[in-house]
Each structure stands twice: as structure tokens, then as C-alpha cells.
Design a protein around this motif. Structure first.
Motif, PDB file in Angstrom:
ATOM      1  N   GLY A  42      -7.925 -22.537  13.726  1.00  0.00           N
ATOM      2  CA  GLY A  42      -8.224 -21.015  14.652  1.00  0.00           C
ATOM      3  C   GLY A  42      -8.661 -20.250  13.475  1.00  0.00           C
ATOM      4  O   GLY A  42      -8.774 -20.440  12.381  1.00  0.00           O
ATOM      5  N   GLU A  43      -8.365 -18.794  13.911  1.00  0.00           N
ATOM      6  CA  GLU A  43      -8.626 -17.939  13.197  1.00  0.00           C
ATOM      7  C   GLU A  43      -7.728 -17.176  12.056  1.00  0.00           C
ATOM      8  O   GLU A  43      -7.599 -17.224  11.031  1.00  0.00           O
ATOM      9  CB  GLU A  43      -9.304 -16.717  14.025  1.00  0.00           C
ATOM     10  N   GLY A  44      -6.608 -16.794  13.042  1.00  0.00           N
ATOM     11  CA  GLY A  44      -5.425 -16.068  12.334  1.00  0.00           C
ATOM     12  C   GLY A  44      -4.457 -15.904  13.052  1.00  0.00           C
ATOM     13  O   GLY A  44      -4.501 -15.709  14.502  1.00  0.00           O
ATOM     14  N   PRO A  45      -3.335 -15.668  12.793  1.00  0.00           N
ATOM     15  CA  PRO A  45      -1.977 -15.380  13.804  1.00  0.00           C
ATOM     16  C   PRO A  45      -2.453 -14.117  14.335  1.00  0.00           C
ATOM     17  O   PRO A  45      -2.792 -13.140  13.903  1.00  0.00           O
ATOM     18  CB  PRO A  45      -0.893 -15.236  12.687  1.00  0.00           C
ATOM     19  N   GLY A  46      -2.036 -13.989  15.569  1.00  0.00           N
ATOM     20  CA  GLY A  46      -1.780 -12.814  16.134  1.00  0.00           C
ATOM     21  C   GLY A  46      -0.394 -12.318  16.417  1.00  0.00           C
ATOM     22  O   GLY A  46       0.420 -12.585  15.653  1.00  0.00           O
ATOM     23  N   GLU A  49       2.540 -15.022  17.164  1.00  0.00           N
ATOM     24  CA  GLU A  49       2.558 -16.057  16.044  1.00  0.00           C
ATOM     25  C   GLU A  49       3.357 -15.470  14.770  1.00  0.00           C
ATOM     26  O   GLU A  49       4.024 -15.844  14.273  1.00  0.00           O
ATOM     27  CB  GLU A  49       1.019 -16.559  15.653  1.00  0.00           C
ATOM     28  N   PRO A  55       1.920 -21.117  15.079  1.00  0.00           N
ATOM     29  CA  PRO A  55       0.512 -20.862  15.268  1.00  0.00           C
ATOM     30  C   PRO A  55      -0.046 -21.086  17.069  1.00  0.00           C
ATOM     31  O   PRO A  55       0.812 -21.926  17.602  1.00  0.00           O
ATOM     32  CB  PRO A  55      -0.224 -22.095  14.681  1.00  0.00           C
ATOM     33  N   PHE A  56      -0.786 -20.218  17.420  1.00  0.00           N
ATOM     34  CA  PHE A  56      -1.159 -20.497  18.812  1.00  0.00           C
ATOM     35  C   PHE A  56      -0.180 -20.526  19.857  1.00  0.00           C
ATOM     36  O   PHE A  56       0.188 -21.544  20.521  1.00  0.00           O
ATOM     37  CB  PHE A  56      -1.837 -21.653  19.059  1.00  0.00           C
ATOM     38  N   ALA A  60      -3.638 -17.311  24.224  1.00  0.00           N
ATOM     39  CA  ALA A  60      -4.562 -18.097  23.655  1.00  0.00           C
ATOM     40  C   ALA A  60      -3.992 -19.574  23.337  1.00  0.00           C
ATOM     41  O   ALA A  60      -4.572 -20.563  23.614  1.00  0.00           O
ATOM     42  CB  ALA A  60      -5.460 -17.622  22.386  1.00  0.00           C
ATOM     43  N   ASN A  82      -4.635 -22.071  10.893  1.00  0.00           N
ATOM     44  CA  ASN A  82      -5.738 -21.165  11.013  1.00  0.00           C
ATOM     45  C   ASN A  82      -6.191 -20.840   9.687  1.00  0.00           C
ATOM     46  O   ASN A  82      -5.753 -21.349   8.563  1.00  0.00           O
ATOM     47  CB  ASN A  82      -4.820 -19.701  11.325  1.00  0.00           C
ATOM     48  N   HIS A 156     -13.426 -20.232  20.593  1.00  0.00           N
ATOM     49  CA  HIS A 156     -12.000 -19.952  20.423  1.00  0.00           C
ATOM     50  C   HIS A 156     -11.509 -19.738  21.730  1.00  0.00           C
ATOM     51  O   HIS A 156     -12.035 -19.005  22.783  1.00  0.00           O
ATOM     52  CB  HIS A 156     -11.960 -18.590  19.443  1.00  0.00           C
TER      53      HIS A 156
END
Ligand code: URA
Length: 188
Positions: A42-46, A49, A55-56, A60, A82, A156
Motif C-alpha cells: 500500500g501507500e503508507g500508514p494512516g 495504523e 498495516p491496513f 481501507a 507499505n 487502492h
């Protein structure tokens, strides 16, 4: 090149190679089956996360779990990580220098796991891994073979939360992944 999981995880935990370390609560190295044949990037932690170090796990992530289950797999059978291991502020996309600073960790993860198939979730993952000349809207659903690894770019999961009509396209892409994985002997 980092050679073992303990040294890799320790390096990520102590990493100060880019500005993203300043805002993180926890780094998010990745998790799953260390012998997986299938990896998701993926892109990066939110926010969720960043708070859990996993992760994830937010909205999402819950959708990603459903997508993995629809493929007949579980989260534990695959590896999930990510492009960047620390949360970008306001969930913005990682900048090029941040992605570049973090890339040795992703390379080491791929080198240790040696997956057959890598699903690239969204434009950030596609650009960081295969090059910024690639376009997710044009190239999703099309296999790219590099150094013995088959890459499948797709949208994504966060994009599917914004636009439900993309779900059907992603499912088409993931069916290709599932079929190729089954044809080569399963997830691990
Ligand atoms: N979005 C990502 O790209 N990665 C996560 O881990 C969570 C949300």
C-alpha cells in the motif's frame, strides 16, 4: 541490504532517515506470512495504523481484508506492507524523497520473502516500485514481470471507499491474481 527480520524490524523502529519519523506514534513495518507467495504493498500508514503499528487496520484495511477473503485467502497467508513505514501528516501521499529513503526496507522485505506475486495498491505503490512513468488508471489489471516477480497494479482500497464503481475493476484484477496463485501451487 538488510539480511534478517530482526535487524530489519529494529532498523525500521529506530529509523530517522526522513521527516516522517517526527510525526509517528509507531512505525508500521508490515505483517503476515514471511513465506508468502503473495504480497500487498500500500501507500503508507494512516491514523489507525500509526496507533497500532499494524498495516491496513482502518477502514481501507477492513475492505482489504474482505478482498483477501473473497480471493479465498486470509490475511495470515499473505504479507502486507507499505511504501513508507511511518504515517505521512494528514494522510497525504508520501513525497518522492520519503519513499526513496524507505525503499531499502521494502527491497529487503521482498528479498527476504521472495514472493511470486506482488499486488501494488494504488498510484503511490505503483510509482515507487515500478517507476513514476506508470499510470494506475491505464495499467491496473495488467501484469508486469520484473526479476521473476509478477506485479499486479490495482486501485487502492481507499479509492474504492470513495468510488464504489471501482470495486468491480479491482475484483477483476484480484481474480487474475488468485488464478495465477492457484495455478502455481497456492499461497505459501
Ligand atoms: N492505507 C495504506 O496505504 N496503508 C495502510 O496501512 C493503511 C491505509
Amino acid at each position: 541490504m538488510l539480511v534478517s527480520w530482526p535487524s530489519l524490524v529494529q532498523e525500521v523502529e529506530n529509523c530517522r532517515k526522513c521527516r516522517l519519523c517526527e510525526g509517528r506514534t509507531l512505525p508500521v513495518p508490515g505483517e503476515g506470512n514471511l513465506h508468502a507467495r503473495l504480497m500487498f504493498i500500500g501507500e503508507g500508514p494512516g491514523r489507525d495504523e500509526d496507533l497500532t503499528g499494524r498495516p491496513f487496520v482502518g477502514r481501507a484495511g477492513q475492505l482489504l481484508d474482505k478482498m483477501i477473503a473473497a480471493m479465498g485467502l486470509s490475511r495470515e497467508e499473505v504479507y502486507i506492507t507499505n511504501v513508507v513505514k511511518c504515517r505521512p501528516p494528514q494522510n497525504r501521499a508520501p513525497e518522492a524523497d520519503e519513499a526513496a529513503a524507505c525503499m531499502p526496507y521494502l527491497r529487503a522485505q521482498v528479498g527476504l520473502i521472495r514472493p511470486q506475486i506482488i499486488v501494488l495498491l494504488g498510484a503511490s505503490a505503483l510509482g515507487a516500485v515500478l517507476g513514476h512513468e506508470h499510470r494506475i488508471t491505464k495499467e491496473r489489471g495488467l501484469w508486469v514481470e520484473r526479476k521473476g516477480v509478477a506485479f499486479m497494479p490495482t486501485f487502492h482500497p481507499a479509492a474504492l471507499l470513495r468510488d464504489e464503481s471501482k470495486k468491480r475493476l479491482v475484483w477483476e484484477d484480484l481474480k487474475k491474481v488468485r488464478d495465477r496463485l492457484l495455478a502455481s501451487g497456492g499461497p505459501s
